[in-house]
Design a protein around this motif. Structure first.
Motif, PDB file in Angstrom:
ATOM      1  N   GLU A   8       0.856  -1.185   0.000  1.00  0.00           N
ATOM      2  CA  GLU A   8       0.000   0.000   0.000  1.00  0.00           C
ATOM      3  C   GLU A   8       0.896   1.241   0.000  1.00  0.00           C
ATOM      4  OE1 GLU A   8      -3.746   1.689   2.579  1.00  0.00           O
ATOM      5  OE2 GLU A   8      -2.144   0.666   3.641  1.00  0.00           O
ATOM      6  N   VAL A  19       0.972  -6.380   3.506  1.00  0.00           N
ATOM      7  CA  VAL A  19       0.061  -7.427   3.970  1.00  0.00           C
ATOM      8  C   VAL A  19       0.392  -8.732   3.246  1.00  0.00           C
ATOM      9  CG1 VAL A  19      -1.777  -6.940   2.277  1.00  0.00           C
ATOM     10  CG2 VAL A  19      -2.358  -8.003   4.460  1.00  0.00           C
ATOM     11  N   PRO A  21      -1.782 -11.996   2.831  1.00  0.00           N
ATOM     12  CA  PRO A  21      -3.110 -12.534   3.126  1.00  0.00           C
ATOM     13  C   PRO A  21      -3.192 -14.034   3.418  1.00  0.00           C
ATOM     14  CG  PRO A  21      -3.170 -11.136   1.181  1.00  0.00           C
ATOM     15  CD  PRO A  21      -1.739 -11.338   1.531  1.00  0.00           C
ATOM     16  N   TYR A  72      -5.058 -11.512  -5.039  1.00  0.00           N
ATOM     17  CA  TYR A  72      -5.796 -10.964  -3.906  1.00  0.00           C
ATOM     18  C   TYR A  72      -6.290  -9.538  -4.159  1.00  0.00           C
ATOM     19  CZ  TYR A  72      -3.814 -14.760  -1.052  1.00  0.00           C
ATOM     20  OH  TYR A  72      -3.461 -15.982  -0.528  1.00  0.00           O
ATOM     21  N   ASP A  75      -9.862  -8.571  -3.074  1.00  0.00           N
ATOM     22  CA  ASP A  75     -10.097  -8.622  -1.629  1.00  0.00           C
ATOM     23  C   ASP A  75      -9.355  -7.527  -0.871  1.00  0.00           C
ATOM     24  OD1 ASP A  75     -11.694 -10.881  -1.971  1.00  0.00           O
ATOM     25  OD2 ASP A  75      -9.981 -12.233  -1.778  1.00  0.00           O
ATOM     26  N   TYR A  76      -8.325  -6.946  -1.489  1.00  0.00           N
ATOM     27  CA  TYR A  76      -7.495  -5.924  -0.837  1.00  0.00           C
ATOM     28  C   TYR A  76      -7.315  -4.733  -1.780  1.00  0.00           C
ATOM     29  CZ  TYR A  76      -6.459  -9.628   2.453  1.00  0.00           C
ATOM     30  OH  TYR A  76      -6.566 -10.620   3.389  1.00  0.00           O
TER      31      TYR A  76
END
Length: 139
Positions: A8, A19, A21, A72, A75-76
């Motif tokens: 991020e 992250v 996951p 992912y 989802d993110y």
């Protein structure tokens, strides 16, 4: 083992968010942050190794983390970039390994004296391992 790592981008005066996951399917959260972009890979690998060690200590099989490339992004959505990072978690079987190190005699005496009065350490090896781990986590 291959891990997908979400990155991020920082907003004003914040750090890079990280992250991983795959740990969430086992009830673990694997997140970290890096103040500088060049630290992202190191911080991600350190977080993965720490969480994998925690899973081993809790009796989980690390082979279940091996899901390979997984997308992912949906989802993110806050994580702009994704990296596939290879981390050798297979070596975290929890076994002790004997090593040979050389320390000055006065330092050994100081360590032994410290350990004898601080009962949170089992022995000299336990003290040195915990001291090394603490130093690596702080930097």
């Amino acid at each position: 083992m291959l891990f997908m790592v979400g990155i991020e981008r920082p907003q004003e005066d914040t750090s890079w968010g990280i992250v991983v996951p795959v740990f969430e399917q086992f009830g673990y959260g694997c997140v970290s942050a890096a103040d500088e972009q060049k630290e992202i890979l190191y911080r991600a690998k350190a977080a993965i190794l720490e969480m994998a060690a925690e899973m081993v200590a809790d009796g989980h099989n690390l082979a279940s983390l091996d899901v390979g490339y997984t997308d992912y992004r949906n989802d993110y959505p806050d994580f702009d970039e994704w990296l596939a990072v290879e981390v050798p978690v297979e070596s975290l079987k929890g076994k002790q390994k004997r090593i040979n190190i050389t320390l000055a005699e006065p330092l050994i005496a100081r360590v032994d004296a410290y350990v004898s009065f601080h009962h949170e350490f089992k022995d000299r090896s336990d003290f040195l391992a915990k001291a090394a781990d603490k130093l690596m986590q702080s930097g």
